[in-house]
Design a protein around this motif. Structure first.
Motif, PDB file in Angstrom:
ATOM      1  N   ILE A  55       0.772  -1.073  -0.165  1.00  0.00           N
ATOM      2  CA  ILE A  55      -0.565   0.140  -0.241  1.00  0.00           C
ATOM      3  C   ILE A  55       0.875   1.162   0.066  1.00  0.00           C
ATOM      4  CG2 ILE A  55      -1.925   1.275   1.428  1.00  0.00           C
ATOM      5  CD1 ILE A  55      -2.627  -1.257   2.014  1.00  0.00           C
ATOM      6  N   GLU A  56       1.769   1.049   0.715  1.00  0.00           N
ATOM      7  CA  GLU A  56       2.969   1.904   0.600  1.00  0.00           C
ATOM      8  C   GLU A  56       3.669   2.536  -0.373  1.00  0.00           C
ATOM      9  OE1 GLU A  56       6.070   2.463   3.781  1.00  0.00           O
ATOM     10  OE2 GLU A  56       5.921   3.805   4.285  1.00  0.00           O
ATOM     11  N   LEU A  57       3.895   1.161  -1.031  1.00  0.00           N
ATOM     12  CA  LEU A  57       4.647   1.465  -2.411  1.00  0.00           C
ATOM     13  C   LEU A  57       3.628   1.932  -2.816  1.00  0.00           C
ATOM     14  CD1 LEU A  57       6.663   1.023  -4.171  1.00  0.00           C
ATOM     15  CD2 LEU A  57       6.595  -1.325  -4.618  1.00  0.00           C
ATOM     16  N   ALA A  58       2.237   1.343  -3.182  1.00  0.00           N
ATOM     17  CA  ALA A  58       1.491   2.059  -4.419  1.00  0.00           C
ATOM     18  C   ALA A  58       1.247   4.164  -4.245  1.00  0.00           C
ATOM     19  CB  ALA A  58       0.510   1.342  -4.063  1.00  0.00           C
ATOM     20  N   LYS A  59       0.972   3.655  -3.217  1.00  0.00           N
ATOM     21  CA  LYS A  59       0.616   5.836  -2.951  1.00  0.00           C
ATOM     22  C   LYS A  59       2.072   6.571  -2.896  1.00  0.00           C
ATOM     23  CE  LYS A  59      -2.290   5.293   1.157  1.00  0.00           C
ATOM     24  NZ  LYS A  59      -2.726   5.453   2.867  1.00  0.00           N
ATOM     25  N   ASN A  68      -6.748  -5.549   5.217  1.00  0.00           N
ATOM     26  CA  ASN A  68      -6.843  -6.023   5.895  1.00  0.00           C
ATOM     27  C   ASN A  68      -6.101  -7.527   4.203  1.00  0.00           C
ATOM     28  OD1 ASN A  68      -8.736  -5.613   7.168  1.00  0.00           O
ATOM     29  ND2 ASN A  68     -10.251  -5.959   6.418  1.00  0.00           N
ATOM     30  N   PHE A  69      -5.940  -6.848   3.240  1.00  0.00           N
ATOM     31  CA  PHE A  69      -4.730  -7.949   2.560  1.00  0.00           C
ATOM     32  C   PHE A  69      -4.227  -7.332   1.711  1.00  0.00           C
ATOM     33  CE2 PHE A  69      -9.448  -8.391   1.815  1.00  0.00           C
ATOM     34  CZ  PHE A  69      -9.581 -10.252   1.516  1.00  0.00           C
ATOM     35  N   GLY A  70      -4.001  -6.188   2.572  1.00  0.00           N
ATOM     36  CA  GLY A  70      -2.168  -5.671   2.173  1.00  0.00           C
ATOM     37  C   GLY A  70      -2.481  -5.041   0.371  1.00  0.00           C
ATOM     38  N   THR A  71      -3.132  -5.348  -0.317  1.00  0.00           N
ATOM     39  CA  THR A  71      -3.613  -4.237  -1.917  1.00  0.00           C
ATOM     40  C   THR A  71      -3.645  -3.181  -2.007  1.00  0.00           C
ATOM     41  OG1 THR A  71      -6.010  -5.411  -2.037  1.00  0.00           O
ATOM     42  CG2 THR A  71      -3.977  -7.614  -2.300  1.00  0.00           C
ATOM     43  N   ALA A  72      -2.900  -2.981  -3.087  1.00  0.00           N
ATOM     44  CA  ALA A  72      -3.456  -1.488  -3.868  1.00  0.00           C
ATOM     45  C   ALA A  72      -3.801  -1.169  -4.761  1.00  0.00           C
ATOM     46  CB  ALA A  72      -2.371  -0.436  -3.109  1.00  0.00           C
ATOM     47  N   GLN A  73      -4.835  -0.607  -5.356  1.00  0.00           N
ATOM     48  CA  GLN A  73      -4.422  -0.229  -6.728  1.00  0.00           C
ATOM     49  C   GLN A  73      -5.483   0.773  -6.913  1.00  0.00           C
ATOM     50  OE1 GLN A  73      -7.967  -0.197  -7.885  1.00  0.00           O
ATOM     51  NE2 GLN A  73      -7.959   0.279 -10.040  1.00  0.00           N
ATOM     52  N   PHE A  74      -4.137   1.513  -8.592  1.00  0.00           N
ATOM     53  CA  PHE A  74      -4.796   2.565  -9.605  1.00  0.00           C
ATOM     54  C   PHE A  74      -4.820   2.523 -10.614  1.00  0.00           C
ATOM     55  CE2 PHE A  74      -0.495   3.156  -8.120  1.00  0.00           C
ATOM     56  CZ  PHE A  74       0.436   3.922  -9.261  1.00  0.00           C
ATOM     57  N   LYS A  75      -5.341   3.651 -11.322  1.00  0.00           N
ATOM     58  CA  LYS A  75      -5.109   3.336 -12.504  1.00  0.00           C
ATOM     59  C   LYS A  75      -3.893   4.565 -13.495  1.00  0.00           C
ATOM     60  CE  LYS A  75      -8.998   1.266 -15.196  1.00  0.00           C
ATOM     61  NZ  LYS A  75      -9.185   0.371 -15.083  1.00  0.00           N
ATOM     62  N   LEU A  99      -2.904  -0.586 -12.367  1.00  0.00           N
ATOM     63  CA  LEU A  99      -2.147  -1.506 -11.651  1.00  0.00           C
ATOM     64  C   LEU A  99      -2.410  -1.821 -10.619  1.00  0.00           C
ATOM     65  CD1 LEU A  99      -0.359   2.217 -13.103  1.00  0.00           C
ATOM     66  CD2 LEU A  99       1.779  -0.059 -12.482  1.00  0.00           C
ATOM     67  N   GLU A 100      -1.602  -2.948 -10.123  1.00  0.00           N
ATOM     68  CA  GLU A 100      -1.853  -3.606  -8.457  1.00  0.00           C
ATOM     69  C   GLU A 100      -0.457  -3.942  -7.804  1.00  0.00           C
ATOM     70  OE1 GLU A 100      -5.544  -6.148  -9.123  1.00  0.00           O
ATOM     71  OE2 GLU A 100      -5.053  -6.992  -7.754  1.00  0.00           O
ATOM     72  N   PHE A 101      -0.595  -3.392  -6.931  1.00  0.00           N
ATOM     73  CA  PHE A 101      -0.081  -3.859  -5.969  1.00  0.00           C
ATOM     74  C   PHE A 101       0.150  -5.124  -5.011  1.00  0.00           C
ATOM     75  CE2 PHE A 101       3.317  -0.486  -7.424  1.00  0.00           C
ATOM     76  CZ  PHE A 101       2.489   0.708  -7.981  1.00  0.00           C
ATOM     77  N   VAL A 102       1.096  -5.492  -4.521  1.00  0.00           N
ATOM     78  CA  VAL A 102       0.897  -6.428  -3.679  1.00  0.00           C
ATOM     79  C   VAL A 102       2.530  -6.500  -2.335  1.00  0.00           C
ATOM     80  CG1 VAL A 102       0.882  -8.399  -4.793  1.00  0.00           C
ATOM     81  CG2 VAL A 102      -0.809  -8.531  -2.462  1.00  0.00           C
ATOM     82  N   GLY A 103       2.427  -6.982  -1.059  1.00  0.00           N
ATOM     83  CA  GLY A 103       3.511  -7.467  -0.510  1.00  0.00           C
ATOM     84  C   GLY A 103       3.625  -9.090  -0.995  1.00  0.00           C
ATOM     85  N   ALA A 104       4.914  -9.665  -1.388  1.00  0.00           N
ATOM     86  CA  ALA A 104       5.106 -10.399  -1.284  1.00  0.00           C
ATOM     87  C   ALA A 104       4.023 -11.516   0.003  1.00  0.00           C
ATOM     88  CB  ALA A 104       6.701 -10.935  -1.224  1.00  0.00           C
ATOM     89  N   ARG A 105       3.634 -12.464  -0.556  1.00  0.00           N
ATOM     90  CA  ARG A 105       2.926 -13.413   0.306  1.00  0.00           C
ATOM     91  C   ARG A 105       3.350 -14.753   0.621  1.00  0.00           C
ATOM     92  NH1 ARG A 105      -2.858 -11.594  -1.225  1.00  0.00           N
ATOM     93  NH2 ARG A 105      -2.466 -11.577  -2.955  1.00  0.00           N
ATOM     94  N   LYS A 106       3.219 -15.759   1.729  1.00  0.00           N
ATOM     95  CA  LYS A 106       3.652 -16.881   1.964  1.00  0.00           C
ATOM     96  C   LYS A 106       1.820 -17.434   2.265  1.00  0.00           C
ATOM     97  CE  LYS A 106       6.565 -19.647   4.538  1.00  0.00           C
ATOM     98  NZ  LYS A 106       7.902 -19.371   5.051  1.00  0.00           N
ATOM     99  N   GLU A 107       1.620 -17.668   1.397  1.00  0.00           N
ATOM    100  CA  GLU A 107       0.302 -18.361   1.359  1.00  0.00           C
ATOM    101  C   GLU A 107      -0.638 -19.728   1.371  1.00  0.00           C
ATOM    102  OE1 GLU A 107      -3.127 -16.734  -2.062  1.00  0.00           O
ATOM    103  OE2 GLU A 107      -2.177 -15.016  -0.232  1.00  0.00           O
ATOM    104  N   SER A 108      -1.215 -19.539   2.624  1.00  0.00           N
ATOM    105  CA  SER A 108      -1.943 -21.318   2.009  1.00  0.00           C
ATOM    106  C   SER A 108      -3.621 -20.630   2.220  1.00  0.00           C
ATOM    107  CB  SER A 108      -1.258 -22.386   3.468  1.00  0.00           C
ATOM    108  OG  SER A 108      -1.816 -21.961   4.187  1.00  0.00           O
TER     109      SER A 108
END
Ligand code: CTP
Length: 473
Positions: A56-60, A77-84, A90-99
């Motif tokens: 989110i910080e990077l996207a901003k 909650n998801f740590g995602t951010a988006q803008f056009k 463009l969509e930004f997300v923190g690298a995730r380890k996910e299950s």
């Protein structure tokens, strides 16, 4: 093997991401579909960026650097951010380890490295990343050989496929969809795992499934997808009505054609002539009632009486179940399925004006779509028969044109209306009014009179006289 792709990402957007990444002292990568499409030389307007820092910080910061007025949407909650920006999403997300939770598609997320993030992606061709970090800007990070798989046209999961599909069963549909769109081969272990995990599709929302089905339908050869859906057992779970078209019955040595393979042939052929998704659905469903109407009659062979009408009646139930819209698009599919035998029957007999006029009356503006399906429906192996049908269809099309010019019955409006009839004969709404109106319509469709006011008026007087009615004046 790392390769330099800096030329491909030589734009102010990627440069801004790189600069802001350094300023935050983290790492970021463009990843997934964008990288795949770049290597396939398919233009893409969706850029997914993964950062090891705060997405989110990077996207901003990137948005601010590109244009301070840009609005950034984000989901804490998801740590995602988006803008056009200039038509690019463009969509930004923190690298995730996910299950994933076994009972839903909702992920449990922890912070991770770029490798963790690549591990949890669906296919090797979708797991490639390109570095946006200053120290190795443009390097391809491809731990699973996605580039090789792209070149060899192979769909395969990065991890053990059972894990990848168990994490998110929608991926089974995505794999088949990518194989269809790209004409790629699904690697054996991946395909077998789809078969093994097919029942897990039940936890995926209907909307997501139908989204993938529509993408298969919109590809240039949807039969690839339906054959894979069938081979993996998914078809029976999602569209049992289509799966039921499979197979051939033989009585007294007489068989009918396999209606599943026939349907797929018709679908692929329709696709060559239309981009209309709903005409494509009509092609898939045109013979859907053949299994229940199938009957062997001595002397006639295999018959499917009424399959067009019964098929059209089955469509609302199918559309509701798989979550296709229950609106005019569905009505269009029903109409085409219901009418799909008309041009064939018509061209088997002598192509009479009145039969063509009646078909035009019922099909209205959808007549061209109906003809497109019917022409695609001729899949016989007997070339003489095919030639004969197609010649007859040409005649039908020509007649359609002539009749359209003469009689304009495509969107029929009665030249003498019910209110006119009531006024002329001093009648209240009653059966006689309907009878007169109908007899005028029939006379026009039979070619007894032309579709104009004067001829309809004279005909009305004649009919009324027969019924013992007199005009007031
Ligand atoms: N992805 C995944 N599992 C999913 C959906 C997506 O691993 N069920 C990952 C893939 O790495 C994919 C990326 O997220 O490339 C972006 O997903 P999406 O935008 O849905 O699809 P694309 O791959 O970009 O392809 P398309 O736009 O054709 O759907």
């Amino acid at each position: 093997m790392k390769e330099d792709f800096s030329n491909y990402i030589n734009t102010n957007v990627f440069k801004a991401i790189s600069t802001q990444t350094s300023a935050l002292n983290t790492e970021s990568y463009v990843i997934g579909g964008y990288v795949r499409d770049l290597l396939l030389e398919r233009p893409s307007k969706d850029i997914d960026v993964v950062t090891t820092g705060d997405g989110i910080e990077l996207a901003k910061n990137v948005a601010k650097a590109l244009n301070p007025k840009l609005k950034v949407n984000y989901f804490k909650n998801f740590g995602t951010a988006q803008f056009k920006y200039k038509g690019i999403d463009l969509e930004f997300v923190g690298a995730r380890k996910e299950s994933y939770n076994r009972d839903s598609r909702k992920p449990v997320v922890e912070d991770g490295t770029i490798e963790d993030d690549q591990n949890r992606r669906d296919f090797t061709i979708n797991a490639m990343a390109i570095s946006l970090n200053e120290h190795n800007y443009g390097a391809l990070i491809d731990p699973f050989g996605g580039r090789n798989d792209l070149e060899s046209q192979i769909i395969r999961t990065p991890l053990n496929p059972d894990i990848t599909f168990d994490d998110d069963p929608l991926r089974m549909m995505r794999g088949i969809r990518f194989a269809t769109q790209l004409g790629f081969h699904i690697e054996d272990e991946t395909l077998t795992a789809i078969k093994r995990n097919r029942k897990r599709i039940s936890i995926v929302s209907k909307e997501r499934i139908v989204d993938e089905l529509n993408k298969i339908m919109m590809s240039s050869k949807p039969s690839i997808g339906f054959i894979l859906l069938d081979r993996t057992g998914l078809l029976e779970l999602i569209l049992p009505e289509i799966s039921a078209l499979k197979g051939v019955n033989i009585v007294n040595g007489v068989g009918h054609k396999d209606n599943f393979l026939h349907t797929l042939k018709v679908l692929d052929r329709v696709v060559e002539h239309t981009d209309n998704l709903w005409l494509r659905w009509a092609a898939l469903l045109h013979d859907v009632a053949k299994p229940q109407t199938k009957k062997y009659i001595e002397g006639q062979g295999w018959t499917f009486h009424g399959h067009n009408y019964i098929g059209s009646k089955m469509i609302p139930r199918i559309f509701r179940r798989i979550k296709l819209p229950l609106n005019e698009k569905m009505k269009f599919v029903q109409k085409i399925v219901n009418l799909h035998m008309r041009p064939i029957v018509l061209s088997e007999e002598e192509v009479s004006d009145s039969a063509v006029r009646r078909m035009l009356f019922e099909a209205g503006d959808d007549i061209d779509d109906l003809m497109t399906l019917c022409e695609a429906d001729i899949t016989s192996k007997n070339e003489t028969k095919v030639k004969q049908y197609l010649a007859n269809f040409r005649l039908v099309r020509q007649k359609l044109k002539e009749i359209e010019e003469k009689d304009a019955v495509r969107n029929f409006q009665p030249p003498v209306k019910g209110e006119d009839i009531m006024e002329i004969f001093g009648l209240k709404p009653c059966r006689e009014v309907g009878d007169i109106k109908n007899s005028i319509k029939e006379a026009i469709l039979d070619g007894v009179i032309h579709n104009n006011y004067d001829e309809a008026y004279s005909y009305m007087l004649e009919k009324a006289k027969e019924m013992g009615l007199k005009p007031l004046k």
